[in-house]
Design an enzyme around this catalytic site. Sequence first.
Site, PDB file in Angstrom:
ATOM      1  N   PRO A 192       0.827  -1.204   0.000  1.00 45.14           N
ATOM      2  CA  PRO A 192       0.000   0.000   0.000  1.00 45.14           C
ATOM      3  C   PRO A 192       0.866   1.262   0.000  1.00 45.14           C
ATOM      4  CG  PRO A 192       0.162  -0.860   2.219  1.00 45.14           C
ATOM      5  CD  PRO A 192       0.917  -1.830   1.333  1.00 45.14           C
TER       6      PRO A 192
ATOM      7  N   PHE B  93      -4.501   0.170   7.414  1.00 46.91           N
ATOM      8  CA  PHE B  93      -5.356  -0.600   6.522  1.00 46.91           C
ATOM      9  C   PHE B  93      -6.542   0.215   6.005  1.00 46.91           C
ATOM     10  CE2 PHE B  93      -8.673  -3.711   5.448  1.00 46.91           C
ATOM     11  CZ  PHE B  93      -7.974  -4.451   4.501  1.00 46.91           C
ATOM     12  N   HIS B  94      -6.739   0.148   4.688  1.00 51.68           N
ATOM     13  CA  HIS B  94      -7.828   0.871   4.037  1.00 51.68           C
ATOM     14  C   HIS B  94      -8.258   0.100   2.792  1.00 51.68           C
ATOM     15  CE1 HIS B  94      -3.995   2.268   2.393  1.00 51.68           C
ATOM     16  NE2 HIS B  94      -4.615   2.531   1.263  1.00 51.68           N
TER      17      HIS B  94
END
Length: 310
Positions: free
Chosen positions: A240, A245-246
Amino acid sequence: MSHPAAPKDLKSLHRFKFERILNEDTLTHTVIFLGYLPEPEEDEDVQAIVRIEKTAIDPVQVPSIFQSLSGIDKVELEQSTDIYTWMFGWLGPCRERDVKINIICPATEVHVRKYMRQEQLMVRETPELYDKIVKPFIDGFPASRTKWVENILSGLSEKNKVLVSTPDYLILPDMKWDRKTVSSLYLVAIVQDRSIRSLRDLTKKHLGLLQSIRHDAEQVVHRKWGLGKGSLRMYVHYQPSYYHFHVHIVNANYQGLMGMSVGQAHILDDIISLLEIDSDEGPGVFQKMTLTYGLGDQHGLYEDMKAALN
């Protein structure tokens, strides 16, 4: 709060001192500049990155679009948080927003390397390489790199843009979207759990979280924009761009995004399916599997991963 040097209007943008072009992309109509902005009340400049992207063209405006090809006539501040600022610009009066302007100020050398054109190396990251190289790299990231995420999660910034708010996550428009053109709709779900840094941290216990994000994303786009089932492409990046976290939530018809490349984007439905059939005991599937992805030569992991592969 944004950095004092971050520009807020057209007058302050005029003080940008161009140094060189970092990258340009004819497919996404984007150009990225490196330069400097003056530090208020200081006799020095700070490094800054300016990314200008042509927004989606309104077909109604096509007959008159060639009548305003001078410089940017005016800008409007969209958001400014920590070192990141987003604006929209107009190329002339009586027009829709023509360009989106993203500014990073002050910009570090890490930011500069990220936005440069890069040669890609395909790496096969085994669980052993993750433990030896990647996890220490992620753990070494300073908290300042995700301060802007913390500002969003705590309600210090972009509070008025949040579409879905639960104790576990927020869903809001991504900074890449103009918040108007539905065909290029781009939302992001950011989780509250700081222990989930990347895809590697997901286990079966996170199934409910991921299923809820998927459900709420489908509900909110149906309610606000009339998009039905199958209209969204939801995915997670690995590696990422930031280690909190997404989930990316994009109109399924939005084409040309570099972030949808094979080896980087992992479809949320596939992640959920893998966790559903995963074992209830021992390490989870994302702790056991080898992940193959492209790594740019300016990425902080590049040299160590290249050496490990050789």
